[in-house]
Design a protein around this motif. Structure first.
Motif, PDB file in Angstrom:
ATOM      1  N   ASP A 240       4.076   9.159   4.163  1.00 39.74           N
ATOM      2  CA  ASP A 240       4.639   7.499   4.504  1.00 39.74           C
ATOM      3  C   ASP A 240       3.661   6.831   4.692  1.00 39.74           C
ATOM      4  N   ILE A 241       3.816   4.928   4.265  1.00 40.11           N
ATOM      5  CA  ILE A 241       3.010   4.864   4.979  1.00 40.11           C
ATOM      6  C   ILE A 241       4.011   3.481   6.122  1.00 40.11           C
ATOM      7  N   ILE A 242       3.033   3.007   6.958  1.00 38.08           N
ATOM      8  CA  ILE A 242       4.508   1.613   7.980  1.00 38.08           C
ATOM      9  C   ILE A 242       3.268   0.578   8.314  1.00 38.08           C
ATOM     10  N   LEU A 243       3.543  -0.495   7.200  1.00 42.76           N
ATOM     11  CA  LEU A 243       3.024  -1.716   6.673  1.00 42.76           C
ATOM     12  C   LEU A 243       3.048  -2.483   8.020  1.00 42.76           C
ATOM     13  N   VAL A 244       1.612  -2.957   8.932  1.00 45.34           N
ATOM     14  CA  VAL A 244       1.916  -4.843  10.335  1.00 45.34           C
ATOM     15  C   VAL A 244       0.870  -5.417   9.577  1.00 45.34           C
TER      16      VAL A 244
ATOM     17  N   ARG B 141       6.474  19.988  15.357  1.00 41.96           N
ATOM     18  CA  ARG B 141       5.007  20.573  14.462  1.00 41.96           C
ATOM     19  C   ARG B 141       3.960  19.288  14.463  1.00 41.96           C
ATOM     20  N   LYS B 142       3.907  18.754  15.926  1.00 40.72           N
ATOM     21  CA  LYS B 142       2.823  17.380  16.209  1.00 40.72           C
ATOM     22  C   LYS B 142       2.313  16.428  14.937  1.00 40.72           C
ATOM     23  N   LYS B 143       3.721  16.284  13.857  1.00 41.09           N
ATOM     24  CA  LYS B 143       2.787  15.583  12.261  1.00 41.09           C
ATOM     25  C   LYS B 143       3.710  15.209  11.810  1.00 41.09           C
ATOM     26  N   THR B 144       3.804  13.528  11.441  1.00 44.42           N
ATOM     27  CA  THR B 144       5.119  12.864  11.301  1.00 44.42           C
ATOM     28  C   THR B 144       4.414  12.821   9.946  1.00 44.42           C
ATOM     29  N   ASN B 145       3.214  12.770   9.046  1.00 47.58           N
ATOM     30  CA  ASN B 145       3.820  12.618   7.894  1.00 47.58           C
ATOM     31  C   ASN B 145       3.730  11.237   7.522  1.00 47.58           C
ATOM     32  N   THR B 146       2.918  10.213   8.553  1.00 42.95           N
ATOM     33  CA  THR B 146       2.896   8.854   8.371  1.00 42.95           C
ATOM     34  C   THR B 146       1.317   8.651   8.695  1.00 42.95           C
ATOM     35  N   VAL B 147       1.377   7.609   7.474  1.00 41.36           N
ATOM     36  CA  VAL B 147      -0.298   6.524   7.841  1.00 41.36           C
ATOM     37  C   VAL B 147       0.190   5.042   8.289  1.00 41.36           C
ATOM     38  N   GLY B 148      -0.355   4.533   9.773  1.00 36.43           N
ATOM     39  CA  GLY B 148      -0.056   3.292   9.680  1.00 36.43           C
ATOM     40  C   GLY B 148      -1.501   2.359   9.282  1.00 36.43           C
ATOM     41  N   ILE B 149      -0.598   1.305   7.981  1.00 36.71           N
ATOM     42  CA  ILE B 149      -1.761   0.179   8.301  1.00 36.71           C
ATOM     43  C   ILE B 149      -1.647  -1.531   8.326  1.00 36.71           C
ATOM     44  N   ILE B 150      -2.484  -1.700   8.640  1.00 37.60           N
ATOM     45  CA  ILE B 150      -2.791  -2.872   9.142  1.00 37.60           C
ATOM     46  C   ILE B 150      -3.430  -4.185   8.282  1.00 37.60           C
ATOM     47  N   VAL B 151      -2.498  -5.295   7.744  1.00 39.92           N
ATOM     48  CA  VAL B 151      -3.118  -6.355   7.038  1.00 39.92           C
ATOM     49  C   VAL B 151      -3.181  -8.157   7.859  1.00 39.92           C
ATOM     50  N   PRO B 152      -4.014  -8.316   7.673  1.00 34.42           N
ATOM     51  CA  PRO B 152      -4.134  -9.914   7.910  1.00 34.42           C
ATOM     52  C   PRO B 152      -2.987 -11.038   7.886  1.00 34.42           C
ATOM     53  N   TYR B 153      -3.681 -10.568   6.376  1.00 34.97           N
ATOM     54  CA  TYR B 153      -1.878 -11.490   5.406  1.00 34.97           C
ATOM     55  C   TYR B 153      -1.490 -10.494   4.626  1.00 34.97           C
ATOM     56  N   ILE B 154      -0.177 -10.946   4.716  1.00 32.70           N
ATOM     57  CA  ILE B 154       0.449 -10.083   3.505  1.00 32.70           C
ATOM     58  C   ILE B 154       0.690 -10.996   2.220  1.00 32.70           C
ATOM     59  N   THR B 155       0.755 -12.641   3.046  1.00 32.48           N
ATOM     60  CA  THR B 155       0.834 -13.369   1.719  1.00 32.48           C
ATOM     61  C   THR B 155      -0.604 -13.392   0.540  1.00 32.48           C
ATOM     62  N   ASN B 156      -1.621 -12.826   1.227  1.00 33.87           N
ATOM     63  CA  ASN B 156      -3.063 -13.149   0.531  1.00 33.87           C
ATOM     64  C   ASN B 156      -2.608 -11.966  -1.059  1.00 33.87           C
ATOM     65  N   MET B 157      -2.810 -12.250  -2.003  1.00 35.11           N
ATOM     66  CA  MET B 157      -2.789 -11.060  -2.645  1.00 35.11           C
ATOM     67  C   MET B 157      -4.052 -10.150  -2.671  1.00 35.11           C
ATOM     68  N   PHE B 158      -4.530 -10.290  -2.178  1.00 27.42           N
ATOM     69  CA  PHE B 158      -6.271  -9.095  -2.334  1.00 27.42           C
ATOM     70  C   PHE B 158      -4.997  -8.394  -1.528  1.00 27.42           C
ATOM     71  N   PHE B 159      -4.869  -8.234  -0.283  1.00 28.01           N
ATOM     72  CA  PHE B 159      -4.682  -6.984   0.763  1.00 28.01           C
ATOM     73  C   PHE B 159      -3.227  -6.514   0.012  1.00 28.01           C
ATOM     74  N   PRO B 160      -2.013  -7.053  -0.530  1.00 25.64           N
ATOM     75  CA  PRO B 160      -0.776  -5.996  -1.326  1.00 25.64           C
ATOM     76  C   PRO B 160      -1.644  -5.581  -2.021  1.00 25.64           C
ATOM     77  N   GLU B 161      -2.914  -5.460  -2.820  1.00 31.51           N
ATOM     78  CA  GLU B 161      -3.544  -4.813  -4.026  1.00 31.51           C
ATOM     79  C   GLU B 161      -4.130  -3.314  -3.210  1.00 31.51           C
ATOM     80  N   VAL B 162      -4.525  -3.714  -2.100  1.00 29.72           N
ATOM     81  CA  VAL B 162      -5.463  -2.732  -1.832  1.00 29.72           C
ATOM     82  C   VAL B 162      -4.785  -2.075  -0.769  1.00 29.72           C
ATOM     83  N   VAL B 163      -3.525  -2.153   0.037  1.00 30.56           N
ATOM     84  CA  VAL B 163      -2.427  -1.606   0.398  1.00 30.56           C
ATOM     85  C   VAL B 163      -1.854  -0.772  -0.866  1.00 30.56           C
ATOM     86  N   ARG B 164      -1.273  -1.435  -2.010  1.00 28.65           N
ATOM     87  CA  ARG B 164      -1.197  -0.078  -3.027  1.00 28.65           C
ATOM     88  C   ARG B 164      -1.847   0.677  -3.371  1.00 28.65           C
TER      89      ARG B 164
END
Length: 340
Positions: free
Chosen positions: A91-95, A56-79
């Protein structure tokens, strides 16, 4: 495990017909659809998501990159992003890039190999990677850059007005009578640090208190790294300088926690002896003692707006290219009026 051949045999149709049904790529009559679905249910067949995505040339996934997963600001944005994506079937793929330009670039390359439908980069390393990198990526697939900005009319930027937030926070401390305010900045030469310093200096200048035009030479700015641990060490090793100030404004809430802990270890209390202001309004800032006065970046809203934007881009809908969200002051217990 059953495969597509087993389903075709059980339903009495060709493999091509089963494929058309699964990928909704060609009309299939009602009776045939029913036979295929019954075969799928009977054999407990699970289609290969990767293979379907390639077709289908479509995977229904979105890639998300954060600088620091340990900084609580970024997980809240990711949510917030994840909620919007999941609601639309993505679905998301988080790096985690560890705020490293090379790691961010590698994550992007990995996402391209996985054929994600879109990429969201939170606090991208625009200080380390050239603008041409993001411009080229934006022409390759849908892209949203969150909480940083450079001049480009084609890329979707979504960010908070951190400069105005820093201005309002500094102005609040000045209104409390504090004239000697120490600003604990984040990493040197970072976008977020630079815009906050500009807001800080703007407020001081409006009261005739700006020391020097070159902010890097100012005695009322110290550089940390956005972590509470290293900010704790910074304050401890600079206490003689810190004592010259009555208020400390930090570039994020984790740094504010590090400041308060360091001051306590030296026998000082907040806000009795020093007022401390944070930035971000992560959840712990309300739970900490004392409650940390801070600048709200509307974290959940930032995530939701970013998630909505990437879905619209993937769906080829119109999206505002430059969205600036307002910040607001959250007043708690860590600041008090200066004692005359």
């Amino acid at each position: 495990m059953s495969n597509i051949n087993d389903v075709a045999k059980e339903a009495g149709v060709s493999i091509t017909t089963v494929s058309r049904y699964l990928n909704n790529s060609y009309p299939v009559n009602v009776n045939t659809k029913k036979a295929i679905q019954e075969a799928i249910d009977k054999l407990n067949y699970k289609p290969n998501a990767i293979a379907r995505g390639l077709v289908r040339k479509k995977t229904n996934t979105v890639g998300i990159i954060v600088p620091y997963i340990t900084n609580m600001f970024f997980p809240e944005v990711v949510r917030g992003i994840s909620d919007q994506c999941n609601a639309k079937g993505y679905d998301i793929i988080l790096v985690n890039s560890n705020s490293d330009g090379f790691e961010e670039k590698k994550a992007v390359e990995n996402f391209l190999e996985r054929q994600v439908d879109g990429i969201v980069i939170i606090a991208p390393k625009i200080e380390k990677l050239p603008a041409s990198f993001y411009r080229k990526l934006n022409k390759t697939l849908p892209l949203v850059l969150v909480n940083k900005y450079f001049n480009d009319k084609d890329i979707v930027f979504i960010y908070n007005d951190e400069r105005d937030g820093a201005f309002k926070a500094t102005e609040y401390l000045l209104d409390l009578g504090h004239k000697n305010i120490l600003f604990i900045s984040g990493s040197e030469n970072s976008y977020s640090s630079e815009v906050k310093i500009k807001g800080f200096n703007k407020a001081l200048k409006s009261r005739g208190l700006l020391q020097k035009k070159n902010s890097e030479d100012n005695d009322n700015i110290l550089i940390s790294d956005y972590t509470s641990e290293n900010t704790f060490k910074l304050i401890k090793s600079n206490m003689e300088h810190v004592r010259k100030h009555s208020a400390i404004f930090c570039a994020n809430d984790l740094m504010a926690i590090g400041v308060i802990k360091a001051l306590r270890s030296e026998g000082y209390e907040v806000p009795r002896d020093f007022s401390v202001m944070g930035f971000d309004d992560i959840s712990i800032s309300a739970l900490y003692e004392p409650g940390i006065s801070t600048v709200s970046q509307n974290i959940t809203s930032l995530g939701k707006v970013s998630g909505d934007a990437i879905i619209k881009l993937i769906s080829k809908e119109d999206v505002v290219r430059n969205q600036v969200l307002n910040t607001s002051l959250i007043i708690r217990d860590s600041c008090s009026r200066i004692k005359e």
